[in-house]
Design a protein around this motif. Structure first.
Motif, short mmCIF file in Angstrom:
data_model
loop_
_atom_site.label_atom_id
_atom_site.label_comp_id
_atom_site.label_asym_id
_atom_site.label_seq_id
_atom_site.Cartn_x
_atom_site.Cartn_y
_atom_site.Cartn_z
N MET A 117 0.87 -1.18 0.00
CA MET A 117 0.00 0.00 0.00
C MET A 117 0.90 1.22 0.00
SD MET A 117 -2.72 -1.10 2.90
CE MET A 117 -3.79 -2.51 2.64
N THR A 118 0.44 2.29 -0.62
CA THR A 118 1.31 3.48 -0.70
C THR A 118 0.58 4.73 -0.26
OG1 THR A 118 0.61 3.81 -2.99
CG2 THR A 118 2.64 2.54 -2.63
N ASP A 119 1.29 5.57 0.45
CA ASP A 119 0.72 6.85 0.85
C ASP A 119 0.57 7.72 -0.38
OD1 ASP A 119 -0.05 8.64 3.11
OD2 ASP A 119 1.53 9.90 2.26
N VAL A 120 -0.63 8.24 -0.58
CA VAL A 120 -0.86 9.16 -1.69
C VAL A 120 -1.24 10.52 -1.10
CG1 VAL A 120 -2.30 9.67 -3.71
CG2 VAL A 120 -1.52 7.33 -3.31
N ALA A 121 -0.25 11.41 -1.08
CA ALA A 121 -0.43 12.78 -0.59
C ALA A 121 0.83 13.52 -0.97
CB ALA A 121 -0.62 12.82 0.92
N LEU A 122 0.74 14.84 -1.04
CA LEU A 122 1.90 15.58 -1.56
C LEU A 122 2.87 16.05 -0.48
CD1 LEU A 122 0.40 17.69 -4.50
CD2 LEU A 122 1.69 15.54 -4.57
N ASP A 123 2.50 15.94 0.79
CA ASP A 123 3.34 16.60 1.82
C ASP A 123 4.83 16.24 1.80
OD1 ASP A 123 1.83 14.35 2.68
OD2 ASP A 123 2.37 14.71 4.75
N PRO A 124 5.21 14.97 1.60
CA PRO A 124 6.65 14.71 1.60
C PRO A 124 7.35 15.34 0.40
CG PRO A 124 5.38 12.65 1.69
CD PRO A 124 4.43 13.75 1.37
N TYR A 125 6.58 15.68 -0.63
CA TYR A 125 7.14 16.23 -1.86
C TYR A 125 7.01 17.75 -1.95
CZ TYR A 125 6.80 11.37 -3.44
OH TYR A 125 6.92 10.00 -3.56
N SER A 126 6.34 18.33 -0.95
CA SER A 126 5.94 19.73 -1.04
C SER A 126 6.91 20.66 -0.31
CB SER A 126 4.53 19.89 -0.43
OG SER A 126 4.27 21.23 -0.09
N ILE A 127 7.33 21.73 -0.99
CA ILE A 127 8.19 22.71 -0.30
C ILE A 127 7.44 23.35 0.86
CG2 ILE A 127 9.95 23.43 -2.00
CD1 ILE A 127 7.90 25.48 -3.07
N TYR A 128 6.12 23.27 0.84
CA TYR A 128 5.33 23.85 1.93
C TYR A 128 4.91 22.82 2.98
CZ TYR A 128 4.93 27.68 -1.42
OH TYR A 128 5.21 28.68 -2.30
N GLY A 129 5.21 21.56 2.73
CA GLY A 129 4.81 20.52 3.69
C GLY A 129 3.30 20.34 3.76
N HIS A 130 2.60 20.75 2.70
CA HIS A 130 1.16 20.55 2.68
C HIS A 130 0.80 19.39 1.76
CE1 HIS A 130 -0.65 23.41 5.36
NE2 HIS A 130 0.25 24.32 5.00
N ASP A 131 -0.42 18.85 1.99
CA ASP A 131 -0.80 17.64 1.26
C ASP A 131 -1.28 17.92 -0.16
OD1 ASP A 131 -0.50 16.94 3.93
OD2 ASP A 131 -1.93 15.29 3.78
N GLY A 132 -1.38 19.20 -0.51
CA GLY A 132 -1.82 19.54 -1.85
C GLY A 132 -1.00 20.71 -2.38
N ILE A 133 -1.44 21.21 -3.52
CA ILE A 133 -0.77 22.34 -4.16
C ILE A 133 -1.20 23.64 -3.47
CG2 ILE A 133 -0.67 23.67 -6.32
CD1 ILE A 133 -0.91 20.91 -7.75
N VAL A 134 -0.24 24.52 -3.25
CA VAL A 134 -0.50 25.76 -2.52
C VAL A 134 -0.56 26.94 -3.48
CG1 VAL A 134 0.42 27.33 -0.78
CG2 VAL A 134 0.66 24.85 -0.46
N MET A 135 -1.62 27.77 -3.33
CA MET A 135 -1.68 29.04 -4.06
C MET A 135 -1.99 30.12 -3.06
SD MET A 135 -3.54 28.28 -7.65
CE MET A 135 -2.85 27.13 -8.82
N GLY A 136 -1.09 31.09 -2.93
CA GLY A 136 -1.23 32.07 -1.86
C GLY A 136 -1.13 31.32 -0.55
N LYS A 137 -2.21 31.43 0.24
CA LYS A 137 -2.20 30.67 1.51
C LYS A 137 -3.17 29.49 1.44
CE LYS A 137 0.57 32.99 4.39
NZ LYS A 137 1.76 32.67 3.61
N GLU A 138 -3.68 29.25 0.24
CA GLU A 138 -4.71 28.21 0.11
C GLU A 138 -4.16 26.89 -0.44
OE1 GLU A 138 -8.92 27.40 -2.05
OE2 GLU A 138 -8.12 29.44 -2.27
N ILE A 139 -4.70 25.80 0.08
CA ILE A 139 -4.38 24.48 -0.45
C ILE A 139 -5.47 24.19 -1.46
CG2 ILE A 139 -3.72 22.11 0.19
CD1 ILE A 139 -2.43 24.49 1.93
N VAL A 140 -5.14 24.27 -2.74
CA VAL A 140 -6.20 24.21 -3.75
C VAL A 140 -6.62 22.76 -4.00
CG1 VAL A 140 -5.66 26.41 -4.83
CG2 VAL A 140 -4.56 24.33 -5.67
N ASN A 141 -7.93 22.57 -4.05
CA ASN A 141 -8.46 21.21 -4.08
C ASN A 141 -8.28 20.49 -5.42
OD1 ASN A 141 -10.40 19.42 -2.24
ND2 ASN A 141 -11.01 19.16 -4.37
N ASP A 142 -8.88 21.06 -6.48
CA ASP A 142 -9.02 20.28 -7.71
C ASP A 142 -7.69 20.02 -8.41
OD1 ASP A 142 -11.52 20.87 -6.72
OD2 ASP A 142 -12.41 21.34 -8.68
#
Ligand code: PBG
Length: 324
Positions: A117-142
């Motif tokens: 099984m594999t973790d699917v989330a962006l946080d380990p890959y993110s310069i912001y340490g968030h689970d998704g893509i960041v725009m401004g201060k928002e973690i954008v969903n789509d």
């Protein structure tokens, strides 16, 4: 005084207690989280998770063989990504030769029957340490869902059996299911972190992967721990969207949620005994404040009694050794 009910009879010896025990737990029910790092011949202790390690790929060999010998048949992979490979798009997450993809292939070659099984989330890959893509201060969903679904396909291509989206973006289970099917991976399953709370108990894990959020917290996507009806709503939606197994996380402080979900759904329910739950027991035991093995067993049985069919836990190996 005439005592007519003597319930102590059923507690009178270990054999009687075992005879009537309501809850059982075996290594079959466990998922073992593994932390994988770049490099060779590395087994790095994680200071905030005593007894747990980050392993380089070559060191996975002994680990997987040991898990097999202990009857542990399922692993959940997390990778620690070097800073130089982090960005805000998750590019490395899709790299067919990335550490995650290499690890999946390595384990599947070594032990094809091991459930990967594999973790699917962006946080380990993110310069912001968030689970998704960041725009401004928002973690954008789509836009995040778009990358996550490609990530799941990339893991399936490498041989993963289950994608485990831990990001809590809306609609990601459906997107992952569709993309997997389009790519011909009908066989690949989804274990969704359906009710994942914004929890301080993830602290040690974020040390382990160097993945703490660089700004803010995760409360705009992970759940508010004051809520339980919301958990049922999230779980229902994930099942509707195609989740094969739904997971509640953390476990110990959320036993009521596990029970409510178990009573509500007809798919297997998993619970994640997270890093902070593990480290609390380890720390107290190291101070001589409680018995580690007994506390471990009690915490795991409680999760199972609450209704978890499957348990992800850093204690999996200790448990398997203790009962063998
Ligand atoms: C990342 C992820 C986290 C955990 C599993 N996947 C951390 C987080 O959401 O910040 C926590 C696991 C643990 O604490 O053991 N999406």
């Amino acid at each position: 005084m005439k005592i007519t009910k003597r319930y102590r009879r059923l507690r009178s010896s270990e054999a009687v207690r075992n005879l009537v025990a309501e809850t059982t737990l075996t290594p079959d029910h466990f998922i073992v989280p593994l932390f994988i790092i770049e490099g060779k011949n590395k087994k790095e202790p994680i200071p905030s998770m005593p007894g747990y390690f980050r392993l380089s790929l070559d060191m996975l060999k002994d680990e997987i063989l040991e898990l097999r010998s202990l009857g542990l048949r399922s692993v959940l992979l997390f990778v620690k990504v070097p800073d130089a490979l982090k960005d805000n798009e998750g590019k490395e997450a899709l790299n067919p030769h990335g550490l995650m993809q290499k690890s999946i292939r390595y384990i599947k070659e070594l032990d094809p029957e091991m459930i990967v099984m594999t973790d699917v989330a962006l946080d380990p890959y993110s310069i912001y340490g968030h689970d998704g893509i960041v725009m401004g201060k928002e973690i954008v969903n789509d836009a995040s869902v778009e990358v996550l679904s490609k990530m799941a396909v990339s893991h399936a291509l490498a041989g993963a059996d289950f994608a485990a989206p831990s990001d809590m973006m809306d609609g990601r289970v459906r997107a992952i299911r569709e993309r997997l099917d389009e790519a011909g991976f009908e066989r690949a399953g989804i274990l969704s972190y359906a009710a994942k709370y914004a929890s301080s108990f993830y602290g040690p894990f974020r040390d382990a992967l160097d993945s703490a959020p660089g700004f803010g917290d995760k409360k705009t996507y992970q759940m508010d721990f004051r809520n339980s009806t919301e958990a049922l709503k999230e779980v229902e939606l994930d099942i509707e969207e195609g989740a094969d197994i739904v997971m509640i996380k953390p476990a110990g402080a959320y036993l009521d949620i596990i029970r409510a979900v178990k009573n509500h759904v007809h798919v297997p329910v998993a619970a994640y005994q997270v890093s902070g739950e593990y480290s609390m027991i380890k720390a107290a035991a190291a101070n001589g404040w409680l018995d580690e093995k007994q506390a471990m067993m009690e915490s795991l049985i409680a999760i199972r009694r609450a209704g978890a069919d499957v348990i992800a836990s850093y204690f999996a190996k200790d448990f398997a050794k203790m009962i063998s």
